[in-house]
Structure formats: structure tokens, C-alpha cells
Design a protein around this motif. Structure first.
Motif, PDB file in Angstrom:
ATOM      1  N   ASP A 220       0.885  -1.157   0.000  1.00 49.77           N
ATOM      2  CA  ASP A 220       0.000   0.000   0.000  1.00 49.77           C
ATOM      3  C   ASP A 220       0.927   1.211   0.000  1.00 49.77           C
ATOM      4  O   ASP A 220       2.160   1.046  -0.027  1.00 49.77           O
ATOM      5  N   GLU A 221       0.378   2.430   0.056  1.00 47.32           N
ATOM      6  CA  GLU A 221       1.279   3.587   0.149  1.00 47.32           C
ATOM      7  C   GLU A 221       0.544   4.799   0.685  1.00 47.32           C
ATOM      8  O   GLU A 221      -0.684   4.858   0.694  1.00 47.32           O
ATOM      9  N   TRP A 222       1.317   5.741   1.198  1.00 45.14           N
ATOM     10  CA  TRP A 222       0.793   7.038   1.627  1.00 45.14           C
ATOM     11  C   TRP A 222       1.704   8.111   1.035  1.00 45.14           C
ATOM     12  O   TRP A 222       2.898   8.170   1.356  1.00 45.14           O
ATOM     13  N   LEU A 223       1.165   8.914   0.125  1.00 43.42           N
ATOM     14  CA  LEU A 223       1.945   9.972  -0.553  1.00 43.42           C
ATOM     15  C   LEU A 223       3.289   9.441  -1.069  1.00 43.42           C
ATOM     16  O   LEU A 223       4.333  10.080  -0.873  1.00 43.42           O
ATOM     17  N   GLY A 224       3.260   8.256  -1.654  1.00 39.25           N
ATOM     18  CA  GLY A 224       4.485   7.680  -2.222  1.00 39.25           C
ATOM     19  C   GLY A 224       5.339   6.915  -1.232  1.00 39.25           C
ATOM     20  O   GLY A 224       6.298   6.245  -1.620  1.00 39.25           O
ATOM     21  N   LEU A 225       5.012   6.999   0.057  1.00 39.42           N
ATOM     22  CA  LEU A 225       5.780   6.275   1.081  1.00 39.42           C
ATOM     23  C   LEU A 225       5.255   4.838   1.165  1.00 39.42           C
ATOM     24  O   LEU A 225       4.053   4.628   1.254  1.00 39.42           O
ATOM     25  N   PRO A 226       6.152   3.826   1.120  1.00 40.40           N
ATOM     26  CA  PRO A 226       5.668   2.440   1.165  1.00 40.40           C
ATOM     27  C   PRO A 226       4.992   2.105   2.503  1.00 40.40           C
ATOM     28  O   PRO A 226       5.548   2.351   3.574  1.00 40.40           O
ATOM     29  N   VAL A 227       3.782   1.571   2.414  1.00 38.95           N
ATOM     30  CA  VAL A 227       3.048   1.062   3.576  1.00 38.95           C
ATOM     31  C   VAL A 227       2.774  -0.410   3.274  1.00 38.95           C
ATOM     32  O   VAL A 227       2.107  -0.721   2.289  1.00 38.95           O
ATOM     33  N   THR A 228       3.338  -1.297   4.093  1.00 40.03           N
ATOM     34  CA  THR A 228       3.310  -2.725   3.751  1.00 40.03           C
ATOM     35  C   THR A 228       2.736  -3.551   4.893  1.00 40.03           C
ATOM     36  O   THR A 228       2.994  -3.268   6.062  1.00 40.03           O
ATOM     37  N   TYR A 229       1.959  -4.581   4.533  1.00 45.52           N
ATOM     38  CA  TYR A 229       1.397  -5.507   5.522  1.00 45.52           C
ATOM     39  C   TYR A 229       1.953  -6.900   5.234  1.00 45.52           C
ATOM     40  O   TYR A 229       1.876  -7.368   4.094  1.00 45.52           O
ATOM     41  N   TYR A 230       2.523  -7.528   6.238  1.00 44.82           N
ATOM     42  CA  TYR A 230       3.054  -8.890   6.096  1.00 44.82           C
ATOM     43  C   TYR A 230       2.217  -9.836   6.950  1.00 44.82           C
ATOM     44  O   TYR A 230       2.090  -9.631   8.158  1.00 44.82           O
ATOM     45  N   VAL A 231       1.658 -10.860   6.298  1.00 44.20           N
ATOM     46  CA  VAL A 231       0.848 -11.846   7.032  1.00 44.20           C
ATOM     47  C   VAL A 231       1.147 -13.233   6.478  1.00 44.20           C
ATOM     48  O   VAL A 231       1.743 -13.371   5.413  1.00 44.20           O
ATOM     49  N   GLU A 232       0.695 -14.251   7.221  1.00 48.32           N
ATOM     50  CA  GLU A 232       0.828 -15.610   6.732  1.00 48.32           C
ATOM     51  C   GLU A 232       0.089 -15.739   5.398  1.00 48.32           C
ATOM     52  O   GLU A 232      -0.975 -15.149   5.211  1.00 48.32           O
ATOM     53  N   LYS A 233       0.653 -16.505   4.476  1.00 51.47           N
ATOM     54  CA  LYS A 233       0.021 -16.659   3.160  1.00 51.47           C
ATOM     55  C   LYS A 233      -1.381 -17.241   3.324  1.00 51.47           C
ATOM     56  O   LYS A 233      -1.616 -18.093   4.168  1.00 51.47           O
ATOM     57  N   GLY A 234      -2.310 -16.737   2.526  1.00 50.79           N
ATOM     58  CA  GLY A 234      -3.699 -17.172   2.629  1.00 50.79           C
ATOM     59  C   GLY A 234      -4.553 -16.202   3.435  1.00 50.79           C
ATOM     60  O   GLY A 234      -5.778 -16.298   3.450  1.00 50.79           O
ATOM     61  N   ARG A 235      -3.897 -15.252   4.130  1.00 52.01           N
ATOM     62  CA  ARG A 235      -4.656 -14.312   4.965  1.00 52.01           C
ATOM     63  C   ARG A 235      -4.615 -12.880   4.412  1.00 52.01           C
ATOM     64  O   ARG A 235      -4.803 -11.908   5.131  1.00 52.01           O
ATOM     65  N   GLU A 236      -4.387 -12.783   3.082  1.00 51.45           N
ATOM     66  CA  GLU A 236      -4.259 -11.454   2.474  1.00 51.45           C
ATOM     67  C   GLU A 236      -5.527 -10.618   2.648  1.00 51.45           C
ATOM     68  O   GLU A 236      -5.455  -9.415   2.939  1.00 51.45           O
ATOM     69  N   ALA A 237      -6.702 -11.258   2.488  1.00 57.55           N
ATOM     70  CA  ALA A 237      -7.962 -10.499   2.620  1.00 57.55           C
ATOM     71  C   ALA A 237      -8.126 -10.000   4.055  1.00 57.55           C
ATOM     72  O   ALA A 237      -8.557  -8.867   4.293  1.00 57.55           O
ATOM     73  N   ASP A 238      -7.746 -10.853   5.031  1.00 57.32           N
ATOM     74  CA  ASP A 238      -7.815 -10.440   6.441  1.00 57.32           C
ATOM     75  C   ASP A 238      -6.896  -9.242   6.689  1.00 57.32           C
ATOM     76  O   ASP A 238      -7.221  -8.345   7.471  1.00 57.32           O
ATOM     77  N   ALA A 239      -5.731  -9.246   6.027  1.00 55.33           N
ATOM     78  CA  ALA A 239      -4.760  -8.151   6.214  1.00 55.33           C
ATOM     79  C   ALA A 239      -5.367  -6.821   5.771  1.00 55.33           C
ATOM     80  O   ALA A 239      -5.286  -5.813   6.481  1.00 55.33           O
ATOM     81  N   LYS A 240      -5.996  -6.830   4.590  1.00 54.14           N
ATOM     82  CA  LYS A 240      -6.586  -5.575   4.083  1.00 54.14           C
ATOM     83  C   LYS A 240      -7.743  -5.130   4.971  1.00 54.14           C
ATOM     84  O   LYS A 240      -7.923  -3.947   5.250  1.00 54.14           O
ATOM     85  N   ARG A 241      -8.524  -6.105   5.425  1.00 52.33           N
ATOM     86  CA  ARG A 241      -9.668  -5.819   6.281  1.00 52.33           C
ATOM     87  C   ARG A 241      -9.200  -5.193   7.606  1.00 52.33           C
ATOM     88  O   ARG A 241      -9.813  -4.292   8.143  1.00 52.33           O
ATOM     89  N   SER A 242      -8.079  -5.705   8.112  1.00 54.23           N
ATOM     90  CA  SER A 242      -7.629  -5.326   9.451  1.00 54.23           C
ATOM     91  C   SER A 242      -6.738  -4.086   9.449  1.00 54.23           C
ATOM     92  O   SER A 242      -6.754  -3.309  10.395  1.00 54.23           O
TER      93      SER A 242
END
Length: 858
Positions: A220-242
Motif C-alpha cells: 500500500d502507500e501514503w503519498l508515495g511512502l511504502p506502507v506494507t502488511y506482512y501476514v501468513e500466506k492465505g490471509r491477504e484479505a484479512d490483512a486488508k480488512r484489518s
């Protein structure tokens, strides 16, 4: 940092300082640490690693001949200073380096320590699948706060030293490594990969981090700054939700604090078995994977959102501005907790924020009344982790809100901007905040800090009202009941008192008075008699309050006061009156109040009224659209142990609900109701069978529903069937959140069991107490603290002696006191309690009939 709470229930103000507590100060500084470089190679399978720690230090005194570093249970191989091998002494805790060339001011030293670590106890954690938990991921993560970095690398381990840092780490493929700052290089090395991270802004050792795993990476990003979420594989939708609101939160806090997000990236890594809720390592927050929400949990779980904004707020308060000593931790934890309030206001509105603040205040008040009272700033303790309690989180948040109240909106933010801008990338103490406020606004708030920060406690107000129709004067009498004789216990505050009328949207007529004596009466000239009185308009001051107003004024306040917290206070006061008129007013409020938080609290108060009519008012709340309200109604029904309440609750256990938490509350409540009707054996067996079916069929997100069933089973204190079920669920291999609930439940169910079964429970808990995982140890301590046998004390003492965690040690010692209080008094009390309950039941039936007759005759 966000933490898991555990409660103890001692009465009176116990001392915060346990035996062995002493004053702690930062050590003398030999010089300024400029840079720390860790070069590590992990052997995950053997839970070990080897590497080199290089520390660059600029001396600030001549002729220092020894340097002492913190290093616990490390295998130190060699020490070099400026590439010359030096002699050293190491006792397993401190590494003393003998300098062959004493220091010279301005002449830099480069210390290089070669070392290795096997099966570390703290600081760095190796997570792997095993025969009991095949699905566990392979991960390595670190946790430095407060003084645990010394367990994974040698360092000057206290927050007063700030330096840049760098971590290069070799990990097996396909794992990735995340750390502070920027990724400056990666290199292949056969089956391994080397990650090289560099943190160019200064920070303390406790914020250095490493997280390794086979993570999915969501960018993800904020004004060009990297914003990253790392989660166990298979939980990508949970990551975005959370975590998906993070960029908006960065924007919000950058504006609020008057300082743009200060680091080159923001990463959030969700890890398994994390020992806190979250940890704000510089630019790289670690979070428990239990915060990841599925679609159904999103319905009524705002805890994750609060956790995400709390740790993000620390990137300014804690990481950009670093506390100089642990005793000032409230500056960062209080602001991170207050940022949860600010985000709630931004996202959900002012009513939600006011209610959030009330819950924070209550959380602190319960610690003050049941655990201990302490000043927020104290350097007397055994271990710094003891300071991480509700006095610095929730009370800290309330103090920031009072500062905002005193200064007003505009000046408050001017003061915060000044504080952040003047101290960016530096260390701060409480006095720096006071000075920034004075510099920015001219206001001296020492009086507020003296009352709320440098001493313990809060004002406890009793407020009475009467109206003189001839003189058209409202009389309000305010008593500070916390100050019986000692003038030192008085608070001196300017409190606004408002008078309101029952027309919708009518303005309060508000006067501000100085409350500074034990008892004061104030007289207010008004053109007509007010319908209600609002003490501390806006509810901005940390306090407890008892309203002694007549019923008509309380009813009007419950209906018309614009502030939700004032309506809640009115509901509490009405419930104490307990008449049919109060029941009707509360029932109407449960139906009609616009704000869900008021409806939640009104449900609790209705259940307090010992009248059959309270049930009729309460049960309509089961149809409420808001899951928080349905949950509160179900929890409240546990106090009304009748066939009608049983039927109402049973529907939710059998048919479920859109909300996990509502279902869990129903499972617990049905246990409470059924267990109270002890003479009905077949009924009891039916409910145990029903809860057993929940355990067999309702596995789901974080085991919320099945944990509710466990809590329900724990209510059957004389049932061997229920006990056997609970013991089954404490077995290793049971999913962790459910197993922890079952362990805790053993303490609750123990109090009515046979001596033989109590022995079984003790044996089981003694066995589990040997496990080293933090949350398991806390669960064991919680269970033992509820028991009523001297044998529980022995297991608690053994656990306190052998645990590596200061929180567990303290909590075990507190629970020993609790068990000592439980022993002896309980058996005679039990009989009295049962007799009292029968009398209460008969009394309630009589009162209800009487109220009905009175109502009819009117």
C-alpha cells in the motif's frame, strides 16, 4: 506497545512496590553510541544463530578504562576494540571490556563482539511446527521492550541512548526478513538469502527488530511512502480488512501532531505466538496475528483498528520522541492510547469517542481500586515492565484529554506541535511536555500534573441538587468523598455545571465553579426550574461521580442530556433508586436512545434492578440492530436466573447470531442461569450437552464462540461432567485461544468440586505451569488465583520463582495473596450466599407484585 491485561481483585490500595523494589536510574554514559550493526546467520531448525555485533561509540570523558554492556545468556567469543583484541569478563548478564587504550574525548571506538546464541529465553523467539501443532508457521521475531534486547545482542540497553542501526541477516529460502528502516541490499547464498536493512534515524536499542517468515507481502502507500502488511500466506484479505485504514491513519496523525510521518516506510508484520498485542519498533510494527479479522469478526470488533492506530501513533510518540527513562513511559503510552480516542472521534463521531474515554477511565479506575494505586511517574520498581499498566495507558489517555480540556482545542494542538517539533529525534521526560505547553501557550499546567501525574488517585464526587422556587435558585452541593480527613487528598479543579430543559436541542445553561474543598454548596440564579443538571459538562475530568438527584431530574437527564456519558451516569443513579418508575425510564431508553453505547450501559443497569418487570424491558433489547447492545443484554440476562431468561438465551445458543461475540455471551449466560438452578439435575445435563455440541461444532475465528461455551461450562462448579470436558480442552494440541480459555476455566470450576477432583485440577495446572509460553503461564496463574486451597499457593510460588517474565512473576505473587484470602472464609460464605439468594428471589417477587398493585391503584 499494546499489551494483554490480566486482573487481580485485591481491595483497598495495595502498594505498587513489591518486596525487592528499588529506585532505578539510567547508568552513567561513557559516551554517545553512534551506530549498531548486527550481522547474523540464523539456524532456525536448531533455534540458534551466530554473528557479530559492532558498536560505534564516541567517548565524552577521558581515561575510561572499562566499558560495561548488557548481554544476557550470550556465548561471547571474542571482543575487539578498533580491531585490537581486548580482554573481557562476562558473568552471563554484564559484559565488561578492559580497554588497553583508555578513552579520549572525540576519539571514536569501534567495538566488535563475535557471539552466538542457542535456544534463547527472551528477546528473540523461534516459532516452528511441532507434533502437536502441525500448522504452526516457521517464524523468527524479536521483542525488545523493555529491557530484552540484551537477550539477543550485546548493547547499552536503556532508552536514553539513541543511535542509527543496521541489520544484515542470512535466512533460509523462501523466508524473508523484515527490519527497521530501508532494505539496502539482498544477496543470494545457495539455499539462503541475505537481507540488509539500514535505519538512518536514531532510535534506542529496544526498538531494533527483526521478523522472519514466509509472509505474503501486501503493498500500500501514503503519498508515495511504502506502507506494507506482512501476514501468513492465505490471509491477504484479512490483512486488508484489518490494516487497510493505515494510510488514512498516517495522514490523520501527521496532521494532528503537526509533523509528517518521520520514517522511510511503515511496515506491519503479523506474527504467531506474539507476547503483546503489538510493538512499535521504528518503522516496523509487529502485531499479534490474532488481530487479523475475518468478515464476520469485522461486524463488532474495533479492537484491531484501535491496536493499529495505537502502534502507529508510537512512531511519533515513542520512536520520534523517545522517553529518556521508563518512568516517563506514560508520555508515549498515554498519547498512543489517546490517539485511539482521537481516531474513534474522527471515524465514528464524538459520542463514540466520549464512550471510548469512559471505558478507558473505568479500566484505570478498576486497577486503582482493586490492584494498587501509584503515581504515573515513579522510578521505584523491581522490573521496568511492571510500569506497563493501566496507570500509563488508560489514565495517561485521560490526562492528555484533561490537558486538551484545560487548553482548549487550538492551544492544545499548538502545544503538541511544539512538543513534537522541538524534541524530534531526541529523548524526553515529563517536564519537557510541561515546558512545551508553557512555551506554546503561556499556560502553566503544573497544578494538573501535580494532581494527576505525580501522585495517585482521582476525585470521587457526590453531587446533590435542590431547587428554591421562591428565590429561583438552583443549589448544587458537591462533596469530595475520597478526602475524609486528609487535605492532601483534595482535588482543586474548575468544573462546569450545566442546567438543561426538556425541549429537544435546547442549549445547556452552564456555569464554571472551582471545586477545591471537601464539601461545597453553589447557588445558581435561573429564570425557571431546570429539568436536569449536568455535572462536569462534557465529562472531561477523570473522576467517579454519584448523582443524588430526585427521580424526575434523573429521568429528564437520561432522555435529554446531549452528552452520552451524562446519560449513562443518570442511568446508574436511576437503577440505584430501583422503583418501577426507574425501570420504565430505563426500558424506554434501551428502546429509544440514539447512541448504542448508552443502550449497552442501560441494559446493564436494568439487570441491577431486582424487579420482574426489569426482565420485560431488557428482553426487547435482544432485537436491537447493534451487536454490542445484543451482547450487553445477553450478559445482563445472566443476573436474571428464571425460566423466561433461560428460554430467551437458549435461542441464541441454538440458532446463533451474526456476531461471534453475541453467540459467545449467550453460551456463557446459559451456563450461569442453568447452574443457578441447582435442584434441576436433568436441566443441568441438558445445558452441558448443548454447550458440548457448541465445542464440537463451532470452531471459528480466534475461538471466540467456543471460549464462550467453556465459560458457560465453568459455571457448573459441582459437575464432574463439565470438569472432564474442560480438562479435555486443556490438552496440548487444542487450538491455542481455546486451550487458554479452558485452562483459566479450571480455576473457576474448582470451587465446588470434590477433594479428589480438586487434586486432579491442581495436578493438571502444575503440569501446564512447566510450559514456558507467556500466555499459557498467565492462564495458569489466573486459574490458580481463583482456587481455595493452600496447594495452589505452592504452584504459584514455583511459577513465580522459575518464570523468565517479570509480568508473570508479579501477577503470580499478587494471586498468592488472593488465594490466602480465599481460604477459610469461603465455605461458610457459600452457605450464607445461597440463603441470601433465596431471600433475594422471594423479596423480588414480593416487590414486583407490590409495584404492580401500586401502578394499578394509581
Amino acid at each position: 506497545m499494546s499489551h494483554f491485561y490480566f486482573d487481580t481483585e485485591n481491595n483497598g490500595h495495595k502498594s505498587f512496590e513489591l518486596p525487592g523494589a528499588k529506585p532505578h536510574y539510567n547508568p552513567d554514559r561513557p559516551g554517545q553510541v553512534e551506530h549498531i550493526f548486527l550481522d547474523l546467520s540464523l539456524d532456525i531448525y536448531h533455534q540458534s544463530y551466530k554473528g557479530k555485533c559492532s558498536i560505534s561509540i564516541l567517548p565524552i570523558r577521558n581515561n575510561i578504562e572499562r566499558l560495561t554492556l548488557d548481554a544476557v545468556n550470550l556465548n561471547i567469543q571474542t571482543v575487539q576494540v578498533n580491531e585490537v583484541e581486548e580482554k573481557f569478563e562476562y558473568d552471563g548478564e554484564k559484559l565488561c571490556i578492559q580497554l588497553s587504550q583508555p578513552t579520549q574525548i572525540g576519539k571514536r571506538l569501534l567495538i566488535a563482539i563475535a557471539y552466538s546464541v542457542e535456544k534463547p529465553q527472551r528477546g528473540i523467539y523461534f516459532i516452528q511446527p511441532d507434533k502437536h501443532y502441525h500448522h504452526k508457521p516457521t517464524q523468527v521475531w524479536t521483542q525488545g521492550e523493555d529491557e530484552d534486547s540484551r537477550y539477543w545482542f550485546p548493547c547499552f540497553d536503556y532508552p536514553g541512548q539513541l543511535s542509527t542501526s543496521e541489520i544484515r541477516v542470512r535466512v533460509p529460502k523462501p523466508l524473508i526478513a523484515i527490519s527497521n528502516g530501508e532494505l539496502i541490499d539482498t544477496a543470494e547464498d545457495g539455499d539462503h538469502k541475505i537481507y540488509h536493512w539500514s535505519q538512518k534515524q536514531v532510535h534506542p536499542t529496544y526498538l531494533m527488530t527483526l521478523a522472519v517468515g514466509d509472509f505474503a507481502e501486501i503493498k500500500d502507500e501514503w503519498l508515495g511512502l511504502p506502507v506494507t502488511y506482512y501476514v501468513e500466506k492465505g490471509r491477504e484479505a484479512d490483512a486488508k480488512r484489518s490494516m487497510g485504514k493505515t494510510p488514512r491513519m498516517i495522514e490523520f496523525l501527521s496532521q494532528k501532531y503537526g509533523y509528517s510521518y518521520p520514517f522511510p516506510k511503515y511496515a506491519q508484520v503479523c506474527v504467531d505466538d506474539f507476547i503483546f498485542g503489538g510493538m512499535e519498533n521504528t518503522s516496523t510494527t509487529l502485531l499479534t496475528d490474532r488481530c487479523l479479522l475475518d468478515e464476520r469478526a469485522l461486524l463488532d470488533n474495533r479492537n484491531t483498528e484501535s491496536l493499529v492506530v495505537h502502534e502507529l501513533a508510537h512512531q511519533w510518540f515513542g520512536d520520534l520522541l523517545v522517553i529518556k527513562h521508563w518512568s516517563h513511559a506514560w508520555i508515549k503510552e498515554g498519547m498512543a492510547s489517546y490517539s485511539e480516542v482521537m481516531w474513534t472521534e474522527h471515524e465514528y463521531g464524538s459520542d463514540d469517542a466520549a464512550y471510548y474515554r469512559l471505558l478507558e477511565a473505568r479500566s484505570y479506575l478498576s486497577e486503582d481500586s482493586s490492584r494498587y494505586r501509584r503515581p504515573m511517574v515513579t522510578h521505584v520498581y523491581r522490573e521496568a515492565i511492571e510500569l506497563y499498566d493501566r496507570h500509563i495507558y488508560e489514565k495517561g489517555s485521560c490526562v492528555y484529554h484533561m490537558i486538551r480540556t484545560e487548553l482548549g482545542e487550538e492551544l492544545f494542538w499548538t502545544a503538541i506541535h511544539t512538543f513534537v517539533q522541538d524534541h524530534a529525534h531526541q529523548t524526553v521526560e515529563t517536564v519537557d511536555l510541561l515546558r512545551s505547553i508553557e512555551k506554546a501557550t503561556g499556560r502553566n499546567l503544573t497544578f494538573l500534573f501535580d494532581q494527576y501525574v505525580y501522585r495517585g488517585g482521582y476525585p470521587d464526587f457526590k453531587v446533590a441538587y435542590s431547587w428554591d422556587g421562591d428565590a429561583k435558585l438552583a443549589k448544587v452541593t458537591v462533596t469530595q468523598t475520597q478526602a475524609s480527613t486528609d487535605i492532601k487528598d483534595l482535588f482543586d479543579l474548575k468544573i462546569p455545571i450545566g442546567f438543561g430543559y426538556s425541549q429537544p436541542n435546547s442549549e445547556l445553561k452552564t456555569f464554571t465553579v472551582r471545586v477545591n474543598e471537601r464539601e461545597q454548596s453553589f447557588y445558581f440564579p435561573l429564570t425557571e426550574k431546570p429539568d436536569f443538571i449536568s455535572f462536569d459538562v462534557g465529562n472531561n475530568y477523570l473522576k467517579t461521580v454519584t448523582l443524588e438527584y430526585p427521580i424526575p431530574e434523573l429521568k429528564a437527564q437520561l432522555e435529554f442530556d446531549p452528552n452520552p456519558v451524562s446519560r449513562i451516569y443518570a442511568a446508574e443513579a436511576l437503577a440505584k433508586k430501583g422503583a418501577l418508575e426507574a425501570t420504565k425510564a430505563l426500558s424506554a431508553s434501551l428502546k429509544n436512545d440514539q447512541f448504542w453505547g448508552v443502550r449497552v450501559e442501560v441494559a446493564k443497569q436494568l439487570a441491577e434492578i431486582q424487579l420482574d418487570q426489569a426482565f420485560d424491558g431488557l428482553v426487547t433489547g435482544l432485537q436491537d440492530q447493534n451487536p454490542f447492545v445484543r451482547r450487553s443484554v445477553l450478559e445482563s440476562l445472566s443476573q436474571i436466573k428464571t425460566h423466561a431468561s433461560y428460554k430467551a438465551v437458549k435461542g441464541f445458543v441454538q440458532d446463533g447470531d451474526a456476531s461471534y461475540y453475541v453467540e459467545a455471551a449467550a453460551c456463557h449466560t446459559i451456563g450461569v442461569i442453568a447452574a443457578a438452578n441447582l435442584d434441576d439435575k436433568p436441566h443441568e445435563e441438558k445445558v452441558i450437552k448443548l454447550l458440548k455440541s457448541v465445542l464440537e461444532e463451532k470452531a471459528g475465528w480466534n475461538e471466540v464462540v467456543r471460549s464462550g461455551a467453556v465459560a458457560g461450562l465453568a459455571e457448573f462448579k459441582a459437575s464432574e461432567t463439565a470438569l472432564n470436558l474442560l480438562i479435555d480442552y486443556t490438552k496440548i494440541g487444542i487450538s491455542q485461544p481455546l486451550r487458554l480459555s479452558a485452562i483459566r476455566a479450571l480455576g473457576k470450576i474448582s470451587v465446588g468440586q470434590t477433594p479428589v477432583n480438586i487434586e486432579r485440577i491442581l495436578d493438571r495446572l502444575a503440569e501446564i505451569a512447566k510450559e514456558t509460553f507467556f500466555l499459557t503461564q498467565v492462564a495458569v496463574v489466573t486459574a490458580l488465583g481463583q482456587m481455595e486451597t493452600p496447594k495452589a499457593i505452592g504452584i504459584l510460588q514455583a511459577l513465580a520463582n522459575q518464570t523468565a517474565d517479570g509480568r508473570v512473576r508479579r501477577y503470580a505473587e499478587e494471586e498468592i495473596n488472593k488465594v490466602q484470602n480465599n481460604i477459610g472464609t469461603e465455605k461458610s460464605l457459600l452457605q450464607m450466599r445461597e440463603e441470601l439468594n433465596q431471600l433475594k428471589q422471594q423479596n423480588q417477587e414480593l416487590k414486583s407484585r407490590l409495584e404492580n398493585l401500586e401502578a394499578k391503584s394509581k
